[in-house]
Scaffold this motif. Structure first.
Motif, PDB file in Angstrom:
ATOM      1  N   GLY A  54       4.199   5.107  -4.499  1.00  0.00           N
ATOM      2  CA  GLY A  54       5.852   5.359  -4.840  1.00  0.00           C
ATOM      3  C   GLY A  54       6.117   4.374  -6.696  1.00  0.00           C
ATOM      4  O   GLY A  54       4.571   4.566  -7.045  1.00  0.00           O
ATOM      5  N   SER A  55       7.183   4.202  -6.768  1.00  0.00           N
ATOM      6  CA  SER A  55       7.547   3.905  -8.677  1.00  0.00           C
ATOM      7  C   SER A  55       6.461   2.163  -8.608  1.00  0.00           C
ATOM      8  O   SER A  55       6.137   1.570  -7.750  1.00  0.00           O
ATOM      9  N   VAL A  56       6.742   2.750 -10.125  1.00  0.00           N
ATOM     10  CA  VAL A  56       6.106   1.109 -10.827  1.00  0.00           C
ATOM     11  C   VAL A  56       6.693   0.320 -10.205  1.00  0.00           C
ATOM     12  O   VAL A  56       5.976  -0.930 -10.309  1.00  0.00           O
ATOM     13  N   GLU A  57       8.133   0.217 -10.177  1.00  0.00           N
ATOM     14  CA  GLU A  57       8.706  -0.561 -10.321  1.00  0.00           C
ATOM     15  C   GLU A  57       8.545  -1.921  -8.996  1.00  0.00           C
ATOM     16  O   GLU A  57       8.016  -2.998  -8.980  1.00  0.00           O
ATOM     17  N   ASP A  58       7.798  -0.627  -7.628  1.00  0.00           N
ATOM     18  CA  ASP A  58       7.771  -1.344  -6.664  1.00  0.00           C
ATOM     19  C   ASP A  58       6.603  -2.102  -6.892  1.00  0.00           C
ATOM     20  O   ASP A  58       6.268  -3.137  -6.661  1.00  0.00           O
ATOM     21  N   TRP A  59       5.119  -1.063  -7.556  1.00  0.00           N
ATOM     22  CA  TRP A  59       4.056  -1.477  -7.497  1.00  0.00           C
ATOM     23  C   TRP A  59       4.143  -3.518  -7.921  1.00  0.00           C
ATOM     24  O   TRP A  59       3.815  -4.306  -8.151  1.00  0.00           O
ATOM     25  N   VAL A  60       4.580  -3.425  -9.635  1.00  0.00           N
ATOM     26  CA  VAL A  60       5.016  -4.359 -10.652  1.00  0.00           C
ATOM     27  C   VAL A  60       5.218  -5.800  -9.690  1.00  0.00           C
ATOM     28  O   VAL A  60       4.811  -6.727  -9.522  1.00  0.00           O
ATOM     29  N   ARG A  61       6.553  -5.138  -8.815  1.00  0.00           N
ATOM     30  CA  ARG A  61       6.734  -6.221  -8.176  1.00  0.00           C
ATOM     31  C   ARG A  61       6.218  -7.137  -6.957  1.00  0.00           C
ATOM     32  O   ARG A  61       6.103  -8.180  -7.024  1.00  0.00           O
ATOM     33  N   ILE A  62       5.570  -5.875  -6.297  1.00  0.00           N
ATOM     34  CA  ILE A  62       4.103  -6.206  -4.895  1.00  0.00           C
ATOM     35  C   ILE A  62       3.709  -7.426  -5.950  1.00  0.00           C
ATOM     36  O   ILE A  62       2.652  -8.727  -5.819  1.00  0.00           O
ATOM     37  N   LYS A  63       2.335  -6.814  -7.089  1.00  0.00           N
ATOM     38  CA  LYS A  63       1.783  -7.379  -8.006  1.00  0.00           C
ATOM     39  C   LYS A  63       1.950  -8.709  -8.489  1.00  0.00           C
ATOM     40  O   LYS A  63       1.196  -9.550  -8.470  1.00  0.00           O
ATOM     41  N   ARG A  64       3.287  -9.417  -8.810  1.00  0.00           N
ATOM     42  CA  ARG A  64       3.805 -10.111  -8.718  1.00  0.00           C
ATOM     43  C   ARG A  64       4.173 -10.899  -7.883  1.00  0.00           C
ATOM     44  O   ARG A  64       3.846 -12.605  -8.215  1.00  0.00           O
ATOM     45  N   SER A  65       4.070 -10.587  -7.220  1.00  0.00           N
ATOM     46  CA  SER A  65       4.952 -11.704  -5.698  1.00  0.00           C
ATOM     47  C   SER A  65       4.243 -12.258  -4.950  1.00  0.00           C
ATOM     48  O   SER A  65       4.482 -12.972  -3.438  1.00  0.00           O
ATOM     49  N   THR A  66       2.991 -11.073  -4.643  1.00  0.00           N
ATOM     50  CA  THR A  66       2.283 -11.047  -2.734  1.00  0.00           C
ATOM     51  C   THR A  66       1.141 -11.426  -3.339  1.00  0.00           C
ATOM     52  O   THR A  66       0.699 -10.825  -4.341  1.00  0.00           O
ATOM     53  N   LEU A  67       0.483 -11.844  -2.646  1.00  0.00           N
ATOM     54  CA  LEU A  67      -0.915 -12.576  -2.331  1.00  0.00           C
ATOM     55  C   LEU A  67      -1.430 -11.648  -0.917  1.00  0.00           C
ATOM     56  O   LEU A  67      -0.586 -12.334   0.105  1.00  0.00           O
ATOM     57  N   VAL A  68      -2.113 -11.706  -0.571  1.00  0.00           N
ATOM     58  CA  VAL A  68      -2.758 -11.448   1.031  1.00  0.00           C
ATOM     59  C   VAL A  68      -4.472 -12.505   0.900  1.00  0.00           C
ATOM     60  O   VAL A  68      -5.539 -12.310  -0.307  1.00  0.00           O
ATOM     61  N   LEU A  69      -4.673 -12.925   1.856  1.00  0.00           N
ATOM     62  CA  LEU A  69      -5.271 -13.677   2.021  1.00  0.00           C
ATOM     63  C   LEU A  69      -6.975 -13.177   3.393  1.00  0.00           C
ATOM     64  O   LEU A  69      -5.820 -12.675   3.831  1.00  0.00           O
ATOM     65  N   GLY A  70      -7.679 -12.901   3.101  1.00  0.00           N
ATOM     66  CA  GLY A  70      -8.268 -12.898   3.781  1.00  0.00           C
ATOM     67  C   GLY A  70      -9.576 -13.410   3.809  1.00  0.00           C
ATOM     68  O   GLY A  70     -10.006 -13.970   2.875  1.00  0.00           O
ATOM     69  N   VAL A  71     -10.633 -13.332   5.265  1.00  0.00           N
ATOM     70  CA  VAL A  71     -12.337 -13.470   5.205  1.00  0.00           C
ATOM     71  C   VAL A  71     -13.499 -12.268   4.163  1.00  0.00           C
ATOM     72  O   VAL A  71     -13.027 -11.350   5.473  1.00  0.00           O
ATOM     73  N   LYS A  72     -14.005 -12.189   3.283  1.00  0.00           N
ATOM     74  CA  LYS A  72     -14.615 -11.186   3.303  1.00  0.00           C
ATOM     75  C   LYS A  72     -16.211 -11.262   4.578  1.00  0.00           C
ATOM     76  O   LYS A  72     -16.845 -12.146   4.551  1.00  0.00           O
ATOM     77  N   LYS A  73     -16.249 -10.179   4.933  1.00  0.00           N
ATOM     78  CA  LYS A  73     -17.233  -9.342   5.695  1.00  0.00           C
ATOM     79  C   LYS A  73     -18.607 -10.162   5.491  1.00  0.00           C
ATOM     80  O   LYS A  73     -19.566 -10.703   5.421  1.00  0.00           O
ATOM     81  N   GLY A  74     -19.011  -8.645   4.354  1.00  0.00           N
ATOM     82  CA  GLY A  74     -20.225  -7.802   3.942  1.00  0.00           C
ATOM     83  C   GLY A  74     -21.139  -9.076   2.561  1.00  0.00           C
ATOM     84  O   GLY A  74     -19.797  -9.254   1.622  1.00  0.00           O
ATOM     85  N   LEU A  75     -21.476 -10.409   3.035  1.00  0.00           N
ATOM     86  CA  LEU A  75     -21.763 -11.069   1.767  1.00  0.00           C
ATOM     87  C   LEU A  75     -23.566 -10.492   1.145  1.00  0.00           C
ATOM     88  O   LEU A  75     -24.229 -11.126   0.247  1.00  0.00           O
ATOM     89  N   ALA A  76     -23.911  -8.770   1.051  1.00  0.00           N
ATOM     90  CA  ALA A  76     -24.519  -8.070   0.630  1.00  0.00           C
ATOM     91  C   ALA A  76     -25.060  -8.314  -0.495  1.00  0.00           C
ATOM     92  O   ALA A  76     -23.870  -8.284  -1.430  1.00  0.00           O
ATOM     93  N   MET A  77     -26.323  -8.522  -1.652  1.00  0.00           N
ATOM     94  CA  MET A  77     -26.347  -8.158  -2.959  1.00  0.00           C
ATOM     95  C   MET A  77     -26.208  -6.854  -3.073  1.00  0.00           C
ATOM     96  O   MET A  77     -27.209  -5.949  -2.562  1.00  0.00           O
ATOM     97  N   ARG A  78     -25.414  -6.532  -4.130  1.00  0.00           N
ATOM     98  CA  ARG A  78     -25.662  -4.507  -4.509  1.00  0.00           C
ATOM     99  C   ARG A  78     -26.187  -4.601  -5.701  1.00  0.00           C
ATOM    100  O   ARG A  78     -26.266  -5.382  -6.954  1.00  0.00           O
TER     101      ARG A  78
END
Length: 355
Positions: A54-78
């Motif tokens: 959708g609109s870039v206004e939403d993108w910028v707001r989300i990028k500024r205010s939102t953080l996602v935390l997770g666990v990395k599954k694949g640990l291989a080197m490419r």
């Protein structure tokens, strides 16, 4: 610090349940105690967040205010062989910036904010084990004269990640202690906190550069080009190897004059010490049909530069996307012209890799 707050001001954190089991996860959550926390099954699939074209206004707001935390599954080197010898497992995905040509958002939704992976000790140990198995670099090559190089920031910008936690500091320390390897990452931000990380020549930072007037259109929410150039000597004095990425090279009427001006600005700004070690990567623009359609809705001026079917041709990506790149016969000629301009204005700057 104010500039950092303009870029990121976290008020909402999506996180996988296991995040709290990791010291880095607890550290990040504690750093933003007022942020709303939302537990999700996977950092890859958050319906309320991803898939937003959708609109870039939403993108910028989300990028500024939102953080996602997770666990990395694949640990291989490419294996890579272009910018680095190997692509290390990413410690992050997504970015707080919003460059209009970026390929990363298409994988998670165009509003893709920063996702940080909290199992950083396992990632670091995987890199260390891999480097030990490699032994010494057999001979100098286009990547490096003496060390194996691991790209650390394929899907994000580590200079911005470092505003959120100590993972980048830990990565710099990791390579400081691996005798036969160095880390490398490209950046469009200038985070001076990194000047205190003491890399001792074992981390290569690559400042991405393009003509200022074009960057103002396509490099959304990034550090100004003059600021990036001015930082080169500071990071060199702090112990980093400092290279530049001329990326992406966008072709338009007058591009040669603009790049000549940029080369002159670099040449007139950086020290002799910086020039003596400076090397460059050159990456010609690749665009995407789907991203073009989205960009037309919020930034058509950028698409006037990026979408040029008169001089571009289609290319099916490995992931099945419909990409556009400059026509093969002409691309080689334009790339040769670019190299000639660089050699004329900055003869000391070796081209490590051009694509």
């Amino acid at each position: 610090m104010n500039a950092q707050r303009d870029l990121i001001d976290i008020s909402r954190i999506f996180h996988e349940p296991a995040v709290v089991d990791y010291p880095r996860g607890r550290e990040i959550l504690a750093r933003f105690p007022e942020a709303e926390r939302i537990v999700v099954p996977s950092h890859w699939n958050i319906p309320s967040l991803h898939g937003n074209a959708g609109s870039v206004e939403d993108w910028v707001r989300i990028k500024r205010s939102t953080l996602v935390l997770g666990v990395k599954k694949g640990l291989a080197m490419r294996p890579n062989g272009r910018s680095a010898h190997f692509i290390a497992p990413s410690t992050s995905n997504g970015c707080a910036m919003a460059c209009v040509y970026c390929y990363v958002p298409r994988r998670k939704g165009f509003a893709n904010p920063i996702s940080l992976f909290v199992n950083t000790e396992a990632i670091g140990e995987a890199i260390r084990r891999h480097a030990v198995k490699q032994g010494p670099l057999p001979q100098p090559d286009q990547v490096d004269p003496s060390l194996w190089v691991y790209d650390l920031g394929e899907n994000g910008d580590l200079s911005v990640d470092a505003m959120l936690c100590d993972t980048v500091r830990d990565l710099v320390a990791l390579f400081r202690d691996i005798p036969n390897a160095k880390g490398s990452f490209a950046t469009k931000a200038v985070n001076r906190d990194l000047l205190d990380y003491d890399p001792q020549g074992k981390t290569r930072i690559r400042f991405s550069l393009m003509p200022t007037r074009i960057a103002r259109v396509v490099d959304v929410r990034t550090a100004p080009i003059p600021e990036r150039i001015a930082a080169i000597d500071d990071f060199l004095r702090a112990g980093y190897e400092v290279h530049v990425n001329f990326s992406p090279v966008i072709l338009y009427e007058g591009w040669e004059k603009d790049w000549q001006a940029l080369f002159d600005e670099i040449d007139g700004t950086i020290s002799d010490a910086a020039k003596a070690q400076l090397k460059a990567e050159i990456i010609m623009l690749t665009h995407n049909a789907g991203l073009h359609e989205v960009n037309l809705g919020w930034h058509p001026k950028a698409e006037e530069l990026l979408w040029r079917p008169d001089i571009q041709e289609g290319k099916r990506s490995e992931g099945g996307g419909d990409n556009l790149r400059y026509r093969s016969g002409w691309k080689g000629r334009w790339l040769a012209r670019f190299k000639a301009l660089l050699a004329e204005r900055m003869p000391y700057c070796q081209v490590r890799y051009a694509f």
